[in-house]
Design a protein around this motif. Structure first.
Motif, PDB file in Angstrom:
ATOM      1  N   ASN A  46       0.816  -1.222   0.000  1.00  0.00           N
ATOM      2  CA  ASN A  46       0.000   0.000   0.000  1.00  0.00           C
ATOM      3  C   ASN A  46       0.847   1.269   0.000  1.00  0.00           C
ATOM      4  O   ASN A  46       0.348   2.340  -0.317  1.00  0.00           O
ATOM      5  CB  ASN A  46      -0.961   0.015   1.189  1.00  0.00           C
ATOM      6  N   GLU A  47       2.119   1.164   0.332  1.00  0.00           N
ATOM      7  CA  GLU A  47       3.020   2.320   0.323  1.00  0.00           C
ATOM      8  C   GLU A  47       3.492   2.690  -1.079  1.00  0.00           C
ATOM      9  O   GLU A  47       4.085   3.745  -1.279  1.00  0.00           O
ATOM     10  CB  GLU A  47       4.257   2.033   1.188  1.00  0.00           C
ATOM     11  N   ILE A  48       3.249   1.822  -2.054  1.00  0.00           N
ATOM     12  CA  ILE A  48       3.766   2.048  -3.407  1.00  0.00           C
ATOM     13  C   ILE A  48       3.085   3.258  -4.030  1.00  0.00           C
ATOM     14  O   ILE A  48       1.869   3.298  -4.184  1.00  0.00           O
ATOM     15  CB  ILE A  48       3.559   0.798  -4.285  1.00  0.00           C
ATOM     16  N   LYS A  53       9.601   3.260  -5.522  1.00  0.00           N
ATOM     17  CA  LYS A  53       9.054   2.653  -4.297  1.00  0.00           C
ATOM     18  C   LYS A  53       8.655   1.202  -4.570  1.00  0.00           C
ATOM     19  O   LYS A  53       8.868   0.328  -3.729  1.00  0.00           O
ATOM     20  CB  LYS A  53       7.852   3.464  -3.793  1.00  0.00           C
ATOM     21  N   LEU A  54       8.101   0.937  -5.744  1.00  0.00           N
ATOM     22  CA  LEU A  54       7.752  -0.428  -6.119  1.00  0.00           C
ATOM     23  C   LEU A  54       8.992  -1.313  -6.105  1.00  0.00           C
ATOM     24  O   LEU A  54       8.978  -2.404  -5.531  1.00  0.00           O
ATOM     25  CB  LEU A  54       7.090  -0.449  -7.500  1.00  0.00           C
ATOM     26  N   LEU A  55      10.066  -0.833  -6.718  1.00  0.00           N
ATOM     27  CA  LEU A  55      11.309  -1.616  -6.747  1.00  0.00           C
ATOM     28  C   LEU A  55      11.888  -1.801  -5.348  1.00  0.00           C
ATOM     29  O   LEU A  55      12.379  -2.883  -5.008  1.00  0.00           O
ATOM     30  CB  LEU A  55      12.346  -0.949  -7.653  1.00  0.00           C
ATOM     31  N   GLU A  56      11.814  -0.763  -4.539  1.00  0.00           N
ATOM     32  CA  GLU A  56      12.317  -0.842  -3.165  1.00  0.00           C
ATOM     33  C   GLU A  56      11.576  -1.917  -2.374  1.00  0.00           C
ATOM     34  O   GLU A  56      12.184  -2.756  -1.700  1.00  0.00           O
ATOM     35  CB  GLU A  56      12.155   0.523  -2.488  1.00  0.00           C
ATOM     36  N   ILE A  57      10.258  -1.923  -2.476  1.00  0.00           N
ATOM     37  CA  ILE A  57       9.451  -2.903  -1.741  1.00  0.00           C
ATOM     38  C   ILE A  57       9.646  -4.299  -2.325  1.00  0.00           C
ATOM     39  O   ILE A  57       9.742  -5.283  -1.584  1.00  0.00           O
ATOM     40  CB  ILE A  57       7.979  -2.465  -1.717  1.00  0.00           C
ATOM     41  N   LYS A  58       9.734  -4.399  -3.641  1.00  0.00           N
ATOM     42  CA  LYS A  58       9.991  -5.700  -4.273  1.00  0.00           C
ATOM     43  C   LYS A  58      11.308  -6.274  -3.762  1.00  0.00           C
ATOM     44  O   LYS A  58      11.388  -7.446  -3.381  1.00  0.00           O
ATOM     45  CB  LYS A  58      10.029  -5.544  -5.786  1.00  0.00           C
ATOM     46  N   ASN A  59      12.345  -5.451  -3.723  1.00  0.00           N
ATOM     47  CA  ASN A  59      13.652  -5.909  -3.233  1.00  0.00           C
ATOM     48  C   ASN A  59      13.590  -6.300  -1.762  1.00  0.00           C
ATOM     49  O   ASN A  59      14.187  -7.306  -1.350  1.00  0.00           O
ATOM     50  CB  ASN A  59      14.723  -4.839  -3.461  1.00  0.00           C
ATOM     51  N   GLU A  60      12.871  -5.523  -0.963  1.00  0.00           N
ATOM     52  CA  GLU A  60      12.733  -5.845   0.460  1.00  0.00           C
ATOM     53  C   GLU A  60      12.011  -7.184   0.645  1.00  0.00           C
ATOM     54  O   GLU A  60      12.439  -8.027   1.447  1.00  0.00           O
ATOM     55  CB  GLU A  60      11.966  -4.741   1.184  1.00  0.00           C
ATOM     56  N   LEU A  61      10.945  -7.395  -0.111  1.00  0.00           N
ATOM     57  CA  LEU A  61      10.210  -8.664  -0.013  1.00  0.00           C
ATOM     58  C   LEU A  61      11.069  -9.833  -0.467  1.00  0.00           C
ATOM     59  O   LEU A  61      11.033 -10.907   0.143  1.00  0.00           O
ATOM     60  CB  LEU A  61       8.911  -8.591  -0.821  1.00  0.00           C
ATOM     61  N   GLU A  71       2.266 -13.136  -9.603  1.00  0.00           N
ATOM     62  CA  GLU A  71       0.997 -12.712  -9.019  1.00  0.00           C
ATOM     63  C   GLU A  71       1.202 -11.557  -8.034  1.00  0.00           C
ATOM     64  O   GLU A  71       0.450 -10.584  -8.033  1.00  0.00           O
ATOM     65  CB  GLU A  71       0.355 -13.906  -8.318  1.00  0.00           C
ATOM     66  N   MET A  72       2.229 -11.649  -7.216  1.00  0.00           N
ATOM     67  CA  MET A  72       2.527 -10.596  -6.241  1.00  0.00           C
ATOM     68  C   MET A  72       2.989  -9.329  -6.964  1.00  0.00           C
ATOM     69  O   MET A  72       2.614  -8.227  -6.598  1.00  0.00           O
ATOM     70  CB  MET A  72       3.595 -11.063  -5.252  1.00  0.00           C
ATOM     71  N   LEU A  73       3.789  -9.496  -8.004  1.00  0.00           N
ATOM     72  CA  LEU A  73       4.268  -8.350  -8.779  1.00  0.00           C
ATOM     73  C   LEU A  73       3.093  -7.625  -9.446  1.00  0.00           C
ATOM     74  O   LEU A  73       3.024  -6.388  -9.427  1.00  0.00           O
ATOM     75  CB  LEU A  73       5.286  -8.813  -9.819  1.00  0.00           C
ATOM     76  N   VAL A  74       2.149  -8.380  -9.988  1.00  0.00           N
ATOM     77  CA  VAL A  74       0.956  -7.780 -10.596  1.00  0.00           C
ATOM     78  C   VAL A  74       0.187  -6.995  -9.539  1.00  0.00           C
ATOM     79  O   VAL A  74      -0.268  -5.873  -9.792  1.00  0.00           O
ATOM     80  CB  VAL A  74       0.069  -8.869 -11.254  1.00  0.00           C
ATOM     81  N   TYR A  75       0.059  -7.564  -8.343  1.00  0.00           N
ATOM     82  CA  TYR A  75      -0.626  -6.876  -7.244  1.00  0.00           C
ATOM     83  C   TYR A  75       0.079  -5.556  -6.916  1.00  0.00           C
ATOM     84  O   TYR A  75      -0.568  -4.527  -6.704  1.00  0.00           O
ATOM     85  CB  TYR A  75      -0.675  -7.803  -6.030  1.00  0.00           C
ATOM     86  N   MET A  76       1.400  -5.564  -6.927  1.00  0.00           N
ATOM     87  CA  MET A  76       2.166  -4.358  -6.645  1.00  0.00           C
ATOM     88  C   MET A  76       1.931  -3.307  -7.737  1.00  0.00           C
ATOM     89  O   MET A  76       1.742  -2.122  -7.449  1.00  0.00           O
ATOM     90  CB  MET A  76       3.655  -4.701  -6.516  1.00  0.00           C
ATOM     91  N   TYR A  77       1.918  -3.730  -8.992  1.00  0.00           N
ATOM     92  CA  TYR A  77       1.668  -2.811 -10.103  1.00  0.00           C
ATOM     93  C   TYR A  77       0.225  -2.280 -10.064  1.00  0.00           C
ATOM     94  O   TYR A  77      -0.014  -1.126 -10.408  1.00  0.00           O
ATOM     95  CB  TYR A  77       1.963  -3.478 -11.447  1.00  0.00           C
TER      96      TYR A  77
END
Length: 170
Positions: A46-48, A53-61, A71-77
């Motif tokens: 939800n912070e994206i 920020k998307l890349l930052e959260i993707k890397n953190e996850l 599926e998770m990446l699509v949710y992030m987008y």
């Protein structure tokens, strides 16, 4: 006795399943409830509000939980798309079986350089169509024959809309 003591120990329980081209690891994390982890992931997503920020959260996850699924990446987008649509004042996005309609309100439609938008969107995909109803521009994306998930096209559409906004010099 050794094995009895070992089984009774509160070590992490791990189940490894082999799939076609990957391994799925299901493990208990002592001190963490599954729901707590899901809630934390949703809060992070939800912070994206930008690609960075998307890349930052993707890397953190990925650092914490391993590879992020498609599926998770699509949710992030999707979360990023919603933020961009809100930022532009787009309130209506309708998804049907074979297409998605993005309706630009009249106020946004009036700020768009139509030729620029048409050219930019045409470069993205020939699966986009345009129509005007009640002074609102409706952009339709046919989703049947897309090469990747439609959300990636919608993200590119948001960028094209932003780049097509008229300036004071237009």
């Amino acid at each position: 006795p050794f094995f009895t003591d070992f089984r009774d120990n509160n070590l992490m329980k791990t189940d490894v399943k082999e799939k076609k081209d990957k391994y799925i690891v299901d493990t208990d994390l002592p001190g963490y409830e599954k729901e707590d982890i899901k809630i934390e992931i949703h809060q992070k997503i939800n912070e994206i509000d930008s690609y960075d920020k998307l890349l930052e959260i993707k890397n953190e996850l990925e650092d914490r939980f391993g590879q992020v699924t498609e599926e998770m990446l699509v949710y992030m987008y999707e979360e990023w798309f919603e933020k961009q649509a809100d930022e532009l004042g787009i309130k209506k996005v309708k998804q049907l079986r074979n297409f998605i309609e993005v309706t630009l309100p009249e106020s946004l439609t009036n700020k768009i350089n139509g030729d620029t938008l048409f050219m930019k969107v045409n470069e993205l995909s020939r699966m986009f169509r345009f129509k005007m109803i009640r002074n609102e521009l409706i952009i339709v994306l046919d989703t049947v024959k897309l090469e990747s998930h439609f959300i990636y096209y919608l993200i590119d559409l948001m960028k094209a809309i932003k780049e097509s906004l008229k300036t004071d010099h237009d």
